[in-house]
Scaffold this active site. Structure first.
Site, PDB file in Angstrom:
ATOM      1  N   GLY A 170      51.450  65.461  34.578  1.00  0.00           N
ATOM      2  CA  GLY A 170      50.351  66.179  33.841  1.00  0.00           C
ATOM      3  C   GLY A 170      48.861  66.446  34.196  1.00  0.00           C
TER       4      GLY A 170
ATOM      5  N   GLY B 167      56.629  70.096  36.806  1.00  0.00           N
ATOM      6  CA  GLY B 167      56.456  70.708  35.347  1.00  0.00           C
ATOM      7  C   GLY B 167      55.624  71.933  35.494  1.00  0.00           C
TER       8      GLY B 167
ATOM      9  N   SER C  31      52.234  65.788  38.847  1.00  0.00           N
ATOM     10  CA  SER C  31      51.238  66.591  39.364  1.00  0.00           C
ATOM     11  C   SER C  31      51.260  67.166  40.851  1.00  0.00           C
ATOM     12  CB  SER C  31      49.774  65.821  39.370  1.00  0.00           C
ATOM     13  OG  SER C  31      49.482  65.687  38.050  1.00  0.00           O
TER      14      SER C  31
ATOM     15  N   GLU D 169      58.906  59.188  38.850  1.00  0.00           N
ATOM     16  CA  GLU D 169      57.567  59.846  38.156  1.00  0.00           C
ATOM     17  C   GLU D 169      56.739  58.786  37.484  1.00  0.00           C
ATOM     18  OE1 GLU D 169      58.628  64.251  37.317  1.00  0.00           O
ATOM     19  OE2 GLU D 169      58.914  62.756  35.285  1.00  0.00           O
TER      20      GLU D 169
ATOM     21  N   HIS E 143      63.495  61.143  31.066  1.00  0.00           N
ATOM     22  CA  HIS E 143      62.143  61.649  31.284  1.00  0.00           C
ATOM     23  C   HIS E 143      61.180  60.753  30.440  1.00  0.00           C
ATOM     24  CE1 HIS E 143      58.496  64.085  31.373  1.00  0.00           C
ATOM     25  NE2 HIS E 143      58.990  64.730  32.671  1.00  0.00           N
TER      26      HIS E 143
HETATM   27  P1  PGA Z   1      53.603  67.816  35.903  1.00  0.00           P
HETATM   28  O1  PGA Z   1      54.976  67.553  35.075  1.00  0.00           O
HETATM   29  O2  PGA Z   1      54.137  68.415  37.205  1.00  0.00           O
HETATM   30  O3  PGA Z   1      53.123  69.021  34.969  1.00  0.00           O
HETATM   31  O4  PGA Z   1      52.697  66.789  36.222  1.00  0.00           O
HETATM   32  C1  PGA Z   1      56.125  66.434  35.999  1.00  0.00           C
HETATM   33  C2  PGA Z   1      56.998  66.288  34.820  1.00  0.00           C
HETATM   34  O5  PGA Z   1      56.725  65.811  33.867  1.00  0.00           O
HETATM   35  O6  PGA Z   1      58.300  66.158  35.535  1.00  0.00           O
END
Ligand code: PGA
Length: 251
Positions: A169, A232, A211, A163, A93
């Site tokens: 985020g 997330g 997101s 990702e 990650h």
């Molecule tokens: P998010 O995080 O959905 O809050 O953007 C995704 C992740 O870090 O796996």
């Protein structure tokens, strides 16, 4: 894309702050999971893993040690996870890479996880895009380095999550466009087939993360042609998360 069982992964990161809350969120998600034919994987902090009883939900860890056993303070081994009903582990990650994890270390973690029967969710993603397309080489290299020397007999235990760092985020309209996601899905599939020299590698599930919300989940999965999502913040909100799962299950 042939219809396949979707995979939705909830990455809780360092949340919530109490076991009581963790159980509450988990139980709420479980109610949705029990009715749908979707692989739902919840990745809570280590400390809650043993207290969450799965039903149709699968448990995942957010990290695993690269070592087998012994004097490694603070580490949790793949064998321990496997013996405690954990089925998946997220590796690579970007938030762990930001703390110094290299492709080499991630590769060792993957070796450990796979050899003890865990499925891995390998995260890859570029931090920026350039007009010359250097980021494409970067992504291919990440994939190749992290999967170095991994035997193709483990292919069915591998999931890749794309990702892009600049979408994590953020707000839902900052997620990557389905078209751009689809381009990378094609690249990942080709790279996996080349790397393992096996057409079966083209069947490795590919997820998108960054997101994802109730508003964009369906277009990302159908337009991006991904096999699922890594989520997330919204995975801590049972109503929203359940809605995403339900919508995606109908695609
Ligand atoms: P998010 O995080 O959905 O809050 O953007 C995704 C992740 O870090 O796996």
């Amino acid at each position: 894309m042939a219809r396949r069982k979707k995979i939705i992964v909830g990455n809780w990161k360092m949340n919530p702050v109490s076991l009581r809350e963790a159980v509450k969120i988990f139980s709420n998600i479980k109610k949705t999971a029990n009715r749908l034919d979707t692989e739902i994987v919840i990745c809570p902090p280590f400390i809650y893993l043993n207290d969450l009883t799965q039903g149709r939900l699968k448990l995942g860890a957010q990290d695993v040690s690269a070592e087998n056993k012994g004097s490694h303070t603070g580490e949790v081994s793949a064998e321990m996870l496997f013996k405690n009903n954990v089925k998946y582990v997220i590796v690579g990650h970007s938030e762990r890479r930001a703390k110094g994890e290299t492709d080499e270390l991630i590769n060792k973690k993957i070796e450990q996880a796979l050899s003890f029967g865990l499925k891995i969710i390998l995260c890859i993603g570029e931090s920026q895009r350039d007009e010359g397309g250097e980021y494409l080489t970067f992504l291919k290299d990440q994939l190749k380095n992290c999967l170095r020397r991994i035997n193709r007999k483990y292919l069915r235990n591998i999931v890749v999550a794309y990702e892009p760092l600049f979408t994590i985020g953020r707000r839902d309209f900052d997620a990557m466009s389905p078209h751009d996601i689809h381009q990378i899905v094609i690249l990942i599939r080709r790279s996996l087939i080349d790397h393992f020299n096996d057409p079966v590698a083209g069947k490795v599930p590919i997820l998108y993360g960054g997101s994802v919300s109730v508003e964009n989940a369906v277009e990302i999965v159908s337009g991006g042609e991904v096999n699922g999502l890594l989520i997330g913040r919204q995975s801590l909100l049972p109503t929203q998360f359940a809605e995403i799962i339900r919508k995606v299950a109908r695609i």
